[in-house]
Design a protein around this motif. Structure first.
Motif, PDB file in Angstrom:
ATOM      1  N   MET A   1       0.855  -1.172   0.000  1.00  0.00           N
ATOM      2  CA  MET A   1       0.000   0.000   0.000  1.00  0.00           C
ATOM      3  C   MET A   1       0.899   1.232   0.000  1.00  0.00           C
ATOM      4  O   MET A   1       2.064   1.167   0.366  1.00  0.00           O
ATOM      5  CB  MET A   1      -0.954  -0.046   1.185  1.00  0.00           C
ATOM      6  N   GLU A   2       0.326   2.341  -0.365  1.00  0.00           N
ATOM      7  CA  GLU A   2       1.067   3.588  -0.482  1.00  0.00           C
ATOM      8  C   GLU A   2       0.703   4.532   0.658  1.00  0.00           C
ATOM      9  O   GLU A   2      -0.469   4.720   0.972  1.00  0.00           O
ATOM     10  CB  GLU A   2       0.723   4.232  -1.821  1.00  0.00           C
ATOM     11  N   ILE A   3       1.739   5.112   1.281  1.00  0.00           N
ATOM     12  CA  ILE A   3       1.546   6.108   2.326  1.00  0.00           C
ATOM     13  C   ILE A   3       2.426   7.316   1.997  1.00  0.00           C
ATOM     14  O   ILE A   3       3.356   7.202   1.199  1.00  0.00           O
ATOM     15  CB  ILE A   3       1.895   5.564   3.735  1.00  0.00           C
ATOM     16  N   THR A   4       2.135   8.434   2.615  1.00  0.00           N
ATOM     17  CA  THR A   4       2.943   9.631   2.429  1.00  0.00           C
ATOM     18  C   THR A   4       3.560  10.013   3.764  1.00  0.00           C
ATOM     19  O   THR A   4       2.845  10.150   4.767  1.00  0.00           O
ATOM     20  CB  THR A   4       2.088  10.791   1.897  1.00  0.00           C
ATOM     21  N   VAL A   5       4.893  10.141   3.769  1.00  0.00           N
ATOM     22  CA  VAL A   5       5.623  10.528   4.972  1.00  0.00           C
ATOM     23  C   VAL A   5       6.399  11.799   4.648  1.00  0.00           C
ATOM     24  O   VAL A   5       7.266  11.789   3.761  1.00  0.00           O
ATOM     25  CB  VAL A   5       6.591   9.414   5.430  1.00  0.00           C
ATOM     26  N   ASN A   6       6.084  12.860   5.366  1.00  0.00           N
ATOM     27  CA  ASN A   6       6.733  14.158   5.135  1.00  0.00           C
ATOM     28  C   ASN A   6       6.769  14.500   3.648  1.00  0.00           C
ATOM     29  O   ASN A   6       7.798  14.859   3.096  1.00  0.00           O
ATOM     30  CB  ASN A   6       8.133  14.183   5.740  1.00  0.00           C
ATOM     31  N   GLN A   7       5.651  14.329   2.999  1.00  0.00           N
ATOM     32  CA  GLN A   7       5.419  14.676   1.596  1.00  0.00           C
ATOM     33  C   GLN A   7       6.198  13.799   0.609  1.00  0.00           C
ATOM     34  O   GLN A   7       6.331  14.157  -0.552  1.00  0.00           O
ATOM     35  CB  GLN A   7       5.716  16.158   1.344  1.00  0.00           C
ATOM     36  N   GLN A   8       6.694  12.652   1.055  1.00  0.00           N
ATOM     37  CA  GLN A   8       7.313  11.676   0.167  1.00  0.00           C
ATOM     38  C   GLN A   8       6.493  10.392   0.216  1.00  0.00           C
ATOM     39  O   GLN A   8       6.049   9.977   1.285  1.00  0.00           O
ATOM     40  CB  GLN A   8       8.755  11.372   0.574  1.00  0.00           C
ATOM     41  N   THR A   9       6.335   9.759  -0.925  1.00  0.00           N
ATOM     42  CA  THR A   9       5.536   8.545  -1.015  1.00  0.00           C
ATOM     43  C   THR A   9       6.404   7.327  -0.741  1.00  0.00           C
ATOM     44  O   THR A   9       7.530   7.224  -1.236  1.00  0.00           O
ATOM     45  CB  THR A   9       4.905   8.438  -2.411  1.00  0.00           C
ATOM     46  N   TYR A  10       5.859   6.398   0.048  1.00  0.00           N
ATOM     47  CA  TYR A  10       6.535   5.136   0.365  1.00  0.00           C
ATOM     48  C   TYR A  10       5.567   3.991   0.122  1.00  0.00           C
ATOM     49  O   TYR A  10       4.362   4.130   0.314  1.00  0.00           O
ATOM     50  CB  TYR A  10       6.983   5.096   1.833  1.00  0.00           C
ATOM     51  N   GLU A  11       6.111   2.865  -0.259  1.00  0.00           N
ATOM     52  CA  GLU A  11       5.340   1.637  -0.423  1.00  0.00           C
ATOM     53  C   GLU A  11       5.628   0.747   0.780  1.00  0.00           C
ATOM     54  O   GLU A  11       6.792   0.470   1.085  1.00  0.00           O
ATOM     55  CB  GLU A  11       5.762   0.941  -1.729  1.00  0.00           C
ATOM     56  N   VAL A  12       4.585   0.337   1.494  1.00  0.00           N
ATOM     57  CA  VAL A  12       4.729  -0.534   2.659  1.00  0.00           C
ATOM     58  C   VAL A  12       3.794  -1.729   2.504  1.00  0.00           C
ATOM     59  O   VAL A  12       2.916  -1.733   1.641  1.00  0.00           O
ATOM     60  CB  VAL A  12       4.413   0.221   3.983  1.00  0.00           C
ATOM     61  N   THR A  13       3.971  -2.736   3.346  1.00  0.00           N
ATOM     62  CA  THR A  13       3.100  -3.908   3.299  1.00  0.00           C
ATOM     63  C   THR A  13       1.680  -3.520   3.673  1.00  0.00           C
ATOM     64  O   THR A  13       1.448  -2.477   4.298  1.00  0.00           O
ATOM     65  CB  THR A  13       3.600  -5.007   4.253  1.00  0.00           C
ATOM     66  N   ASP A  14       0.720  -4.354   3.325  1.00  0.00           N
ATOM     67  CA  ASP A  14      -0.685  -4.057   3.597  1.00  0.00           C
ATOM     68  C   ASP A  14      -0.993  -3.966   5.085  1.00  0.00           C
ATOM     69  O   ASP A  14      -1.917  -3.266   5.479  1.00  0.00           O
ATOM     70  CB  ASP A  14      -1.592  -5.099   2.941  1.00  0.00           C
ATOM     71  N   VAL A  15      -0.265  -4.680   5.913  1.00  0.00           N
ATOM     72  CA  VAL A  15      -0.427  -4.586   7.362  1.00  0.00           C
ATOM     73  C   VAL A  15       0.887  -4.057   7.917  1.00  0.00           C
ATOM     74  O   VAL A  15       1.854  -4.781   8.055  1.00  0.00           O
ATOM     75  CB  VAL A  15      -0.769  -5.955   7.984  1.00  0.00           C
ATOM     76  N   CYS A  16       0.901  -2.762   8.183  1.00  0.00           N
ATOM     77  CA  CYS A  16       2.125  -2.091   8.615  1.00  0.00           C
ATOM     78  C   CYS A  16       1.784  -1.171   9.776  1.00  0.00           C
ATOM     79  O   CYS A  16       0.866  -0.361   9.679  1.00  0.00           O
ATOM     80  CB  CYS A  16       2.712  -1.302   7.443  1.00  0.00           C
ATOM     81  N   ASN A  17       2.542  -1.299  10.871  1.00  0.00           N
ATOM     82  CA  ASN A  17       2.319  -0.395  11.996  1.00  0.00           C
ATOM     83  C   ASN A  17       3.342   0.745  11.951  1.00  0.00           C
ATOM     84  O   ASN A  17       4.228   0.775  11.095  1.00  0.00           O
ATOM     85  CB  ASN A  17       2.324  -1.140  13.338  1.00  0.00           C
ATOM     86  N   VAL A  18       3.224   1.689  12.857  1.00  0.00           N
ATOM     87  CA  VAL A  18       4.107   2.850  12.869  1.00  0.00           C
ATOM     88  C   VAL A  18       5.558   2.420  13.052  1.00  0.00           C
ATOM     89  O   VAL A  18       6.460   2.916  12.373  1.00  0.00           O
ATOM     90  CB  VAL A  18       3.681   3.853  13.965  1.00  0.00           C
ATOM     91  N   GLN A  19       5.816   1.482  13.952  1.00  0.00           N
ATOM     92  CA  GLN A  19       7.182   1.011  14.211  1.00  0.00           C
ATOM     93  C   GLN A  19       7.799   0.428  12.940  1.00  0.00           C
ATOM     94  O   GLN A  19       8.952   0.707  12.620  1.00  0.00           O
ATOM     95  CB  GLN A  19       7.141  -0.049  15.325  1.00  0.00           C
ATOM     96  N   GLN A  20       7.050  -0.366  12.196  1.00  0.00           N
ATOM     97  CA  GLN A  20       7.549  -0.947  10.950  1.00  0.00           C
ATOM     98  C   GLN A  20       7.784   0.128   9.896  1.00  0.00           C
ATOM     99  O   GLN A  20       8.760   0.074   9.148  1.00  0.00           O
ATOM    100  CB  GLN A  20       6.565  -1.997  10.434  1.00  0.00           C
ATOM    101  N   MET A  21       6.898   1.101   9.838  1.00  0.00           N
ATOM    102  CA  MET A  21       7.061   2.197   8.887  1.00  0.00           C
ATOM    103  C   MET A  21       8.337   2.966   9.162  1.00  0.00           C
ATOM    104  O   MET A  21       9.074   3.322   8.245  1.00  0.00           O
ATOM    105  CB  MET A  21       5.844   3.123   8.964  1.00  0.00           C
ATOM    106  N   LEU A  22       8.626   3.215  10.437  1.00  0.00           N
ATOM    107  CA  LEU A  22       9.849   3.935  10.782  1.00  0.00           C
ATOM    108  C   LEU A  22      11.095   3.165  10.350  1.00  0.00           C
ATOM    109  O   LEU A  22      12.082   3.768   9.924  1.00  0.00           O
ATOM    110  CB  LEU A  22       9.891   4.223  12.283  1.00  0.00           C
ATOM    111  N   ALA A  23      11.059   1.839  10.433  1.00  0.00           N
ATOM    112  CA  ALA A  23      12.190   1.025   9.984  1.00  0.00           C
ATOM    113  C   ALA A  23      12.386   1.136   8.475  1.00  0.00           C
ATOM    114  O   ALA A  23      13.512   1.039   7.976  1.00  0.00           O
ATOM    115  CB  ALA A  23      11.982  -0.431  10.392  1.00  0.00           C
ATOM    116  N   ILE A  24      11.306   1.368   7.735  1.00  0.00           N
ATOM    117  CA  ILE A  24      11.388   1.531   6.276  1.00  0.00           C
ATOM    118  C   ILE A  24      11.925   2.920   5.928  1.00  0.00           C
ATOM    119  O   ILE A  24      12.784   3.071   5.064  1.00  0.00           O
ATOM    120  CB  ILE A  24      10.015   1.299   5.627  1.00  0.00           C
ATOM    121  N   VAL A  25      11.441   3.935   6.619  1.00  0.00           N
ATOM    122  CA  VAL A  25      11.806   5.311   6.315  1.00  0.00           C
ATOM    123  C   VAL A  25      13.230   5.638   6.796  1.00  0.00           C
ATOM    124  O   VAL A  25      13.972   6.343   6.117  1.00  0.00           O
ATOM    125  CB  VAL A  25      10.787   6.287   6.928  1.00  0.00           C
ATOM    126  N   PHE A  26      13.619   5.121   7.964  1.00  0.00           N
ATOM    127  CA  PHE A  26      14.942   5.375   8.546  1.00  0.00           C
ATOM    128  C   PHE A  26      15.720   4.073   8.610  1.00  0.00           C
ATOM    129  O   PHE A  26      15.148   3.015   8.866  1.00  0.00           O
ATOM    130  CB  PHE A  26      14.813   5.931   9.975  1.00  0.00           C
TER     131      PHE A  26
END
Length: 67
Positions: A1-26
């Motif tokens: 699925m697609e999310i926007t973090v600080n105006q940048q688009t990221y692709e993450v798994t369909d079931v993704c929590n905030v902690q997992q998202m942070l590992a993708i972004v940083f």
């Protein structure tokens, strides 16, 4: 699925929590940050339980020192 973090688009798994998202972004777990999803602050204690939804607008704010 697609999310926007600080105006940048990221692709993450369909079931993704905030902690997992942070590992993708940083590469490493950042310290001194705050996370807001769709303009609502998410307490750090809830990061593991807060599941992201498609098209969520996420803002990450990093604390800095200065004076």
């Amino acid at each position: 699925m697609e999310i926007t973090v600080n105006q940048q688009t990221y692709e993450v798994t369909d079931v993704c929590n905030v902690q997992q998202m942070l590992a993708i972004v940083f590469d490493a777990q950042p310290k001194g940050i705050a996370v807001a999803i769709n303009q609502a602050i998410i307490p750090r204690a809830n990061w593991d339980n807060q599941i992201l939804s498609p098209n969520d607008q996420i803002v990450i704010i990093k604390a800095t020192q200065g004076g």
